[in-house]
Write a protein that holds these residues in place. Structure first.
Motif, short mmCIF file in Angstrom:
data_model
loop_
_atom_site.label_atom_id
_atom_site.label_comp_id
_atom_site.label_asym_id
_atom_site.label_seq_id
_atom_site.Cartn_x
_atom_site.Cartn_y
_atom_site.Cartn_z
N PRO A 163 169.59 35.55 40.10
CA PRO A 163 169.60 35.16 38.68
C PRO A 163 170.99 34.96 38.09
CG PRO A 163 167.94 36.84 39.07
CD PRO A 163 168.74 36.75 40.33
N PRO A 164 171.98 35.86 38.31
CA PRO A 164 173.30 35.58 37.74
C PRO A 164 173.98 34.36 38.37
CG PRO A 164 173.34 37.56 39.10
CD PRO A 164 171.91 37.20 38.91
N LEU A 165 173.69 34.09 39.63
CA LEU A 165 174.25 32.88 40.25
C LEU A 165 173.63 31.62 39.65
CD1 LEU A 165 174.41 34.08 43.96
CD2 LEU A 165 176.37 33.43 42.54
N ILE A 166 172.33 31.66 39.37
CA ILE A 166 171.69 30.52 38.69
C ILE A 166 172.31 30.33 37.32
CG2 ILE A 166 169.53 29.74 37.65
CD1 ILE A 166 168.04 31.02 39.98
N GLU A 167 172.52 31.43 36.61
CA GLU A 167 173.14 31.36 35.29
C GLU A 167 174.53 30.74 35.38
OE1 GLU A 167 174.82 34.56 31.97
OE2 GLU A 167 173.27 35.19 33.39
N GLY A 200 162.72 29.56 41.89
CA GLY A 200 163.67 29.39 40.79
C GLY A 200 165.04 28.97 41.28
N ALA A 201 165.45 29.50 42.43
CA ALA A 201 166.74 29.12 43.00
C ALA A 201 166.75 27.66 43.43
CB ALA A 201 167.08 30.03 44.17
N ILE A 202 165.68 27.23 44.06
CA ILE A 202 165.58 25.82 44.47
C ILE A 202 165.57 24.92 43.25
CG2 ILE A 202 164.13 24.10 45.63
CD1 ILE A 202 165.58 26.03 47.53
N ASP A 203 164.85 25.32 42.21
CA ASP A 203 164.85 24.55 40.95
C ASP A 203 166.27 24.37 40.43
OD1 ASP A 203 162.10 24.25 40.92
OD2 ASP A 203 161.75 25.92 39.54
N ALA A 204 167.05 25.46 40.46
CA ALA A 204 168.42 25.40 39.93
C ALA A 204 169.29 24.47 40.77
CB ALA A 204 169.01 26.80 39.88
N LEU A 205 169.14 24.52 42.09
CA LEU A 205 169.92 23.63 42.95
C LEU A 205 169.54 22.17 42.73
CD1 LEU A 205 169.93 25.70 46.27
CD2 LEU A 205 171.89 25.27 44.78
N ILE A 206 168.25 21.91 42.59
CA ILE A 206 167.81 20.53 42.33
C ILE A 206 168.33 20.05 40.98
CG2 ILE A 206 165.77 19.11 41.84
CD1 ILE A 206 164.27 20.74 43.97
N GLU A 207 168.26 20.93 40.00
CA GLU A 207 168.78 20.58 38.67
C GLU A 207 170.27 20.24 38.73
OE1 GLU A 207 169.85 23.20 34.78
OE2 GLU A 207 167.79 23.41 35.51
N ALA A 208 171.05 21.04 39.47
CA ALA A 208 172.48 20.76 39.60
C ALA A 208 172.70 19.44 40.34
CB ALA A 208 173.17 21.90 40.33
N LEU A 209 171.91 19.20 41.37
CA LEU A 209 172.03 17.96 42.15
C LEU A 209 171.77 16.75 41.27
CD1 LEU A 209 172.24 16.38 44.83
CD2 LEU A 209 169.81 16.90 45.21
N GLU A 210 170.83 16.85 40.38
CA GLU A 210 170.44 15.70 39.56
C GLU A 210 171.24 15.57 38.27
OE1 GLU A 210 165.71 15.19 40.67
OE2 GLU A 210 166.24 16.55 39.01
#
Length: 244
Positions: A163-167, A200-210
């Motif tokens: 969670p803090p890494l996603i943040e 949630g972690a995959i969501d965050a990586l995809i969000e950053a990618l896009e």
């Protein structure tokens, strides 16, 4: 993943050039000579010895290096922190955590969070998370990397680190910190089952990618998705390649 070198102003010339050793490794310091210097009354000798154990591994150096974390000279403290990172020990974790909370010098704190990552101890989770959220950029980026180093510690540590890494990936103002968060999330995801934290972690990586404005962050997010091998992430990468 971005890394930072030690402050160049803090590195003193040795009188020798790496060009002198082309084709061979430079000789390492003699630990038998360096060990007594760790407790020398001369600051220059303590610094030289602490820096020597950034290259040498010798468990006998750990107790005096722990004491040097409280040295009056910040250059000696940062050298001791890096040396403890090269000589990780459970005995060093609590002293490193204590000094992280007390030290006014950002270079020392940066060395400490790096060392804590190398120690791979569950006690490091909370101070690394706090540093990622509150410290200066140089310390935040190393805190992110160190959290990624803790993937093998335990399931609880991985779940606590995501969670803090996603943040940080979503909100940190510094590009290098977001990039290191993307790398670290990929490292931790490889140790997770397919559950809500993983999703949630995959969501965050995809969000950053896009969506991230920086190409380097997007590339680090893409690299993490490729390393994890998540089908959803791979599909997004393929779709983006087709669109481009």
């Amino acid at each position: 993943m971005y890394n930072e070198d030690l402050n160049l102003q803090n590195i003193q010339p040795t009188g020798e050039s790496p060009l002198d050793y082309i084709g061979e490794e430079p000789p390492k310091p003699d630990p038998e000579e360096m060990l007594p210097l760790l407790t020398s009354s001369e600051p220059s000798q303590r610094m030289m010895a602490a820096r020597a154990f950034c290259e040498l591994q010798d468990e006998r150096a750990i107790p005096p290096l722990i004491k040097l974390l409280q040295d009056d000279c910040p250059l000696i403290r940062v050298s001791a922190a890096y040396a403890l990172g090269r000589n990780p020990s459970p005995d060093a974790v609590e002293p490193l955590i204590k000094q992280l909370s007390l030290d006014f010098n950002g270079y020392v704190r940066k060395g400490i969070v790096w060392a804590l990552g190398n120690c791979r101890d569950r006690r490091s989770l909370e101070p690394l998370v706090d540093a990622l959220r509150t410290d200066i950029p140089a310390v935040r980026l190393w805190s992110a990397s160190s959290l990624g180093q803790m993937a093998k510690v335990s399931y609880e540590v991985v779940v606590g680190g995501i969670p803090p890494l996603i943040e940080g990936l979503r909100r940190d103002s510094m590009i290098v910190v977001r990039s290191n968060c993307a790398w670290a999330i990929g490292q931790l995801c490889r140790e997770l089952p397919s559950n809500i934290v993983y999703a949630g972690a995959i969501d965050a990586l995809i969000e950053a990618l896009e969506e991230d404005e920086d190409m380097g962050v997007r590339e680090d997010a893409k690299s993490s998705l490729l390393r994890v091998g998540d089908p959803r992430g791979l599909q997004v990468i393929e779709d983006l390649a087709m669109d481009n």
